[in-house]
Design a protein around this motif. Structure first.
Motif, short mmCIF file in Angstrom:
data_model
loop_
_atom_site.label_atom_id
_atom_site.label_comp_id
_atom_site.label_asym_id
_atom_site.label_seq_id
_atom_site.Cartn_x
_atom_site.Cartn_y
_atom_site.Cartn_z
N GLY A 261 0.82 -1.21 0.00
CA GLY A 261 0.00 0.00 0.00
C GLY A 261 0.85 1.25 0.00
N LYS A 262 0.36 2.24 -0.71
CA LYS A 262 1.04 3.52 -0.82
C LYS A 262 0.44 4.48 0.20
CE LYS A 262 2.16 7.02 -4.31
NZ LYS A 262 3.56 7.14 -3.99
N LEU A 263 1.30 5.27 0.83
CA LEU A 263 0.80 6.27 1.76
C LEU A 263 0.10 7.37 0.97
CD1 LEU A 263 3.75 6.74 4.29
CD2 LEU A 263 1.65 5.46 4.61
N LYS A 264 -1.17 7.57 1.24
CA LYS A 264 -1.94 8.60 0.54
C LYS A 264 -2.10 9.84 1.39
CE LYS A 264 -4.42 4.97 -1.81
NZ LYS A 264 -5.49 4.03 -1.62
N GLU A 265 -2.20 9.66 2.69
CA GLU A 265 -2.41 10.78 3.59
C GLU A 265 -1.09 11.50 3.85
OE1 GLU A 265 -3.15 7.61 4.25
OE2 GLU A 265 -5.32 7.48 4.47
N SER A 266 -1.09 12.81 3.69
CA SER A 266 0.15 13.59 3.84
C SER A 266 0.71 13.50 5.25
CB SER A 266 -0.08 15.04 3.44
OG SER A 266 -1.05 15.64 4.29
N TYR A 267 -0.15 13.40 6.25
CA TYR A 267 0.33 13.36 7.63
C TYR A 267 1.10 12.07 7.91
CZ TYR A 267 -4.41 11.34 7.91
OH TYR A 267 -5.56 10.63 7.69
N TYR A 268 0.70 10.95 7.32
CA TYR A 268 1.47 9.72 7.47
C TYR A 268 2.80 9.83 6.72
CZ TYR A 268 -2.64 7.16 9.32
OH TYR A 268 -3.69 6.71 10.06
N ALA A 269 2.74 10.36 5.50
CA ALA A 269 3.95 10.50 4.69
C ALA A 269 4.96 11.42 5.37
CB ALA A 269 3.59 11.02 3.30
N GLU A 270 4.49 12.51 5.94
CA GLU A 270 5.39 13.45 6.62
C GLU A 270 6.01 12.82 7.86
OE1 GLU A 270 3.02 16.96 7.29
OE2 GLU A 270 2.77 17.30 5.14
N ALA A 271 5.22 12.08 8.62
CA ALA A 271 5.75 11.41 9.82
C ALA A 271 6.80 10.38 9.42
CB ALA A 271 4.62 10.76 10.61
N CYS A 272 6.51 9.60 8.39
CA CYS A 272 7.48 8.59 7.93
C CYS A 272 8.77 9.26 7.45
CB CYS A 272 6.89 7.74 6.81
SG CYS A 272 5.69 6.53 7.40
N ALA A 273 8.64 10.34 6.70
CA ALA A 273 9.82 11.05 6.21
C ALA A 273 10.68 11.57 7.36
CB ALA A 273 9.40 12.20 5.29
N GLU A 274 10.04 12.06 8.39
CA GLU A 274 10.79 12.56 9.55
C GLU A 274 11.55 11.44 10.24
OE1 GLU A 274 12.51 14.89 12.41
OE2 GLU A 274 11.48 15.56 10.59
N TYR A 275 10.91 10.30 10.46
CA TYR A 275 11.61 9.19 11.12
C TYR A 275 12.68 8.59 10.22
CZ TYR A 275 8.68 9.50 15.19
OH TYR A 275 8.06 9.95 16.33
N LEU A 276 12.45 8.54 8.93
CA LEU A 276 13.49 8.04 8.02
C LEU A 276 14.72 8.93 8.08
CD1 LEU A 276 11.29 6.95 5.01
CD2 LEU A 276 12.71 5.46 6.43
N LYS A 277 14.52 10.23 8.17
CA LYS A 277 15.64 11.17 8.29
C LYS A 277 16.41 10.91 9.60
CE LYS A 277 14.81 15.44 9.33
NZ LYS A 277 14.31 16.82 9.32
N ARG A 278 15.68 10.78 10.68
CA ARG A 278 16.31 10.53 11.99
C ARG A 278 17.04 9.19 12.03
NH1 ARG A 278 11.98 12.31 16.64
NH2 ARG A 278 11.48 14.39 15.81
N LEU A 279 16.46 8.20 11.38
CA LEU A 279 17.03 6.85 11.40
C LEU A 279 18.39 6.75 10.72
CD1 LEU A 279 13.85 4.72 10.81
CD2 LEU A 279 15.48 4.39 12.66
N SER A 280 18.70 7.66 9.84
CA SER A 280 19.96 7.59 9.10
C SER A 280 21.19 7.65 10.01
CB SER A 280 20.02 8.69 8.04
OG SER A 280 20.05 9.97 8.66
N SER A 281 21.01 8.08 11.25
CA SER A 281 22.11 8.09 12.21
C SER A 281 22.45 6.69 12.72
CB SER A 281 21.75 8.95 13.43
OG SER A 281 21.53 10.27 13.06
N PHE A 282 21.49 5.78 12.63
CA PHE A 282 21.65 4.46 13.24
C PHE A 282 21.67 3.29 12.26
CE2 PHE A 282 19.08 7.08 16.22
CZ PHE A 282 20.07 7.32 17.16
N PHE A 283 20.90 3.41 11.18
CA PHE A 283 20.70 2.30 10.26
C PHE A 283 20.67 2.82 8.83
CE2 PHE A 283 18.09 1.49 14.09
CZ PHE A 283 18.75 0.37 14.59
N TYR A 284 20.96 1.92 7.88
CA TYR A 284 20.69 2.19 6.47
C TYR A 284 19.26 1.72 6.25
CZ TYR A 284 25.79 2.41 6.00
OH TYR A 284 27.11 2.74 6.14
N VAL A 285 18.36 2.62 5.96
CA VAL A 285 16.96 2.26 5.84
C VAL A 285 16.45 2.57 4.43
CG1 VAL A 285 14.63 2.59 6.76
CG2 VAL A 285 16.59 2.80 8.28
N SER A 286 15.73 1.60 3.87
CA SER A 286 15.05 1.82 2.59
C SER A 286 13.61 1.35 2.74
CB SER A 286 15.75 1.08 1.46
OG SER A 286 15.73 -0.32 1.70
#
Length: 157
Positions: A10-35
């Motif tokens: 499933g694709k994230l359609k709601e902007s609030y979910y997409a924005e939250a995911c983008a924020e955590y993906l940015k933060r995660l780059s300090s600890f893990f390689y995430v895709s």
């Protein structure tokens, strides 16, 4: 650093979910390689039969399998419920033993039983049911929290 692949139906359609995911993906780059791999949900009629749902889950499961690398972890209600500290410990262990981790979030009807059976671990966010898009946000937050715990960094409660 552990390679973490989040495989989502499933694709994230709601902007609030997409924005939250983008924020955590940015933060995660300090600890893990995430895709993140987003796979399409199989289209079903408005009121699908159990057989149609099972067929859709099998199709989605086959798509998911093509993207799995390393240890596969299925998110499902019957999985193990870990504390944040326990998840941090597991991620550390998996990093040492596997190097790559595929976390699998199913679509509206969950995951195919044969896919779950083939996974190396089953993880539950809760015994409660959540929308699969919200589960993605929650999972990313918990992985980030685990990264903070594992590195000794403080994170709000």
């Amino acid at each position: 650093m552990l390679n973490v692949k989040l495989i989502c139906v499933g694709k994230l359609k709601e902007s609030y979910y997409a924005e939250a995911c983008a924020e955590y993906l940015k933060r995660l780059s300090s600890f893990f390689y995430v895709s993140v791999v987003e796979l399409p949900e199989k289209t079903l009629p408005k009121n699908p039969t159990p057989a149609q749902i099972q067929d859709a889950l099998r199709v989605e499961g086959a798509r998911i399998t093509e993207h799995i690398a390393g240890l596969s972890v299925a998110l499902c209600v019957e999985g193990a419920a870990l504390s944040s500290e326990e998840l941090a410990l597991r991620l550390g262990q998996w990093s040492m033993s596997h190097g790559a981790l595929s976390l699998i979030v199913g679509g509206s009807f969950g995951l195919d039983e044969s896919l779950k059976a083939g996974c190396g671990f089953r993880l539950s966010m809760s015994r409660m049911t959540f929308p699969h898009h919200l589960a993605r946000v929650m999972l990313l937050e918990q992985i980030y929290r685990a990264g903070c715990i594992g590195s000794g960094r403080k994170y709000h409660k």
